[in-house]
Design a protein around this motif. Structure first.
Motif, short mmCIF file in Angstrom:
data_model
loop_
_atom_site.label_atom_id
_atom_site.label_comp_id
_atom_site.label_asym_id
_atom_site.label_seq_id
_atom_site.Cartn_x
_atom_site.Cartn_y
_atom_site.Cartn_z
N SER A 160 -14.45 14.85 20.12
CA SER A 160 -14.14 14.04 18.94
C SER A 160 -12.69 14.32 18.58
O SER A 160 -12.20 15.43 18.72
CB SER A 160 -15.08 14.35 17.79
OG SER A 160 -15.08 15.72 17.49
N ARG A 161 -11.99 13.28 18.12
CA ARG A 161 -10.57 13.39 17.82
C ARG A 161 -10.28 12.87 16.42
O ARG A 161 -9.72 11.79 16.25
CB ARG A 161 -9.75 12.62 18.83
CG ARG A 161 -9.73 13.23 20.21
CD ARG A 161 -8.86 12.46 21.19
NE ARG A 161 -7.59 11.99 20.67
CZ ARG A 161 -6.44 12.66 20.71
NH1 ARG A 161 -6.41 13.85 21.24
NH2 ARG A 161 -5.33 12.14 20.23
N PRO A 162 -10.65 13.64 15.38
CA PRO A 162 -10.30 13.21 14.03
C PRO A 162 -8.80 13.37 13.80
O PRO A 162 -8.13 14.16 14.48
CB PRO A 162 -11.11 14.15 13.13
CG PRO A 162 -11.32 15.36 13.96
CD PRO A 162 -11.41 14.89 15.38
N SER A 163 -8.28 12.61 12.87
CA SER A 163 -6.86 12.73 12.55
C SER A 163 -6.71 13.38 11.18
O SER A 163 -7.54 13.19 10.29
CB SER A 163 -6.19 11.35 12.57
OG SER A 163 -6.72 10.54 11.55
N PHE A 164 -5.65 14.15 11.05
CA PHE A 164 -5.37 14.87 9.81
C PHE A 164 -3.92 14.60 9.43
O PHE A 164 -3.08 14.30 10.29
CB PHE A 164 -5.57 16.38 10.00
CG PHE A 164 -6.97 16.75 10.39
CD1 PHE A 164 -7.96 16.90 9.43
CD2 PHE A 164 -7.30 16.95 11.72
CE1 PHE A 164 -9.23 17.24 9.79
CE2 PHE A 164 -8.59 17.29 12.09
CZ PHE A 164 -9.56 17.43 11.12
N ALA A 165 -3.61 14.72 8.16
CA ALA A 165 -2.24 14.58 7.72
C ALA A 165 -1.41 15.70 8.33
O ALA A 165 -1.83 16.85 8.36
CB ALA A 165 -2.17 14.62 6.20
N ARG A 182 0.82 -1.21 0.00
CA ARG A 182 0.00 0.00 0.00
C ARG A 182 0.85 1.25 0.00
O ARG A 182 0.38 2.32 -0.33
CB ARG A 182 -0.91 0.03 1.23
CG ARG A 182 -2.09 -0.87 1.14
CD ARG A 182 -3.08 -0.52 2.22
NE ARG A 182 -2.49 -0.61 3.55
CZ ARG A 182 -2.78 -1.53 4.44
NH1 ARG A 182 -3.65 -2.46 4.14
NH2 ARG A 182 -2.22 -1.54 5.63
N GLY A 183 2.05 1.16 0.46
CA GLY A 183 2.88 2.33 0.62
C GLY A 183 2.82 2.78 2.06
O GLY A 183 2.00 2.31 2.86
N ASP A 184 3.65 3.70 2.43
CA ASP A 184 3.67 4.20 3.80
C ASP A 184 2.51 5.14 4.02
O ASP A 184 2.16 5.94 3.15
CB ASP A 184 4.99 4.92 4.08
CG ASP A 184 6.17 3.98 4.02
OD1 ASP A 184 5.98 2.80 4.34
OD2 ASP A 184 7.28 4.44 3.66
N SER A 185 1.92 5.09 5.21
CA SER A 185 0.84 6.02 5.53
C SER A 185 1.45 7.35 5.94
O SER A 185 2.55 7.41 6.50
CB SER A 185 -0.04 5.46 6.65
OG SER A 185 0.73 5.27 7.82
N ALA A 186 0.74 8.41 5.64
CA ALA A 186 1.22 9.75 5.95
C ALA A 186 1.24 9.96 7.45
O ALA A 186 0.39 9.42 8.17
CB ALA A 186 0.30 10.79 5.30
N PRO A 187 2.20 10.71 7.96
CA PRO A 187 2.20 11.01 9.39
C PRO A 187 0.92 11.75 9.77
O PRO A 187 0.48 12.65 9.05
CB PRO A 187 3.42 11.89 9.59
CG PRO A 187 4.19 11.85 8.33
CD PRO A 187 3.30 11.32 7.27
N ARG A 188 0.31 11.35 10.87
CA ARG A 188 -0.98 11.89 11.27
C ARG A 188 -0.85 12.71 12.54
O ARG A 188 0.03 12.47 13.36
CB ARG A 188 -1.99 10.77 11.52
CG ARG A 188 -2.09 9.72 10.45
CD ARG A 188 -2.57 10.22 9.13
NE ARG A 188 -4.00 10.47 9.16
CZ ARG A 188 -4.67 11.05 8.18
NH1 ARG A 188 -4.06 11.44 7.12
NH2 ARG A 188 -5.95 11.24 8.29
#
Length: 118
Positions: free
Chosen positions: A41-46, A22-28
């Protein structure tokens, strides 16, 4: 095996896929948002977004707007009640205008002329 599914038990994307495929996931980065009901609520963003993280987020539990400041969450938007056609007409016309239009329409019905003022 008539009537059976040849690929039973598998679906698109299934299989031993790992980070290598899949490739590396972006740091969040996780950001906390609080609504006026106290829900967090705790959404994650790049992490690359940096300043692109929104100031307001909709609470997934109650739907109210949530902000980053726990002590001062954003207030709920004021919802305008449904207006009928008559309510809109009353906004545009005064009572005297309405009485004048009614009188001209009644005069037209009784006399046979056009009900619209010229």
């Amino acid at each position: 095996m008539v009537g059976t599914n040849a690929i039973r038990g598998s679906r698109v994307g299934s299989g031993p896929m790992g980070e290598a495929e899949r490739g590396d996931s972006a740091p969040r980065v996780h950001v906390s948002y609080w609504c006026s009901n106290g829900h967090e609520s705790r959404p994650s963003f790049a992490r690359e977004l940096g300043s692109g993280v929104p100031e307001v987020w909709d609470c997934p539990r109650c739907g109210l707007p949530a902000g980053k400041d726990r002590e001062h969450p954003p207030t709920a938007p004021r919802i305008e009640p449904y207006k009928t056609h008559l309510a809109y007409v009353k906004e545009r016309r005064s009572d005297s205008d309405g009485a004048e239009l009614l009188e001209s329409a009644l005069r037209a019905l009784r006399g046979g002329s056009s009900p619209l003022p010229r």
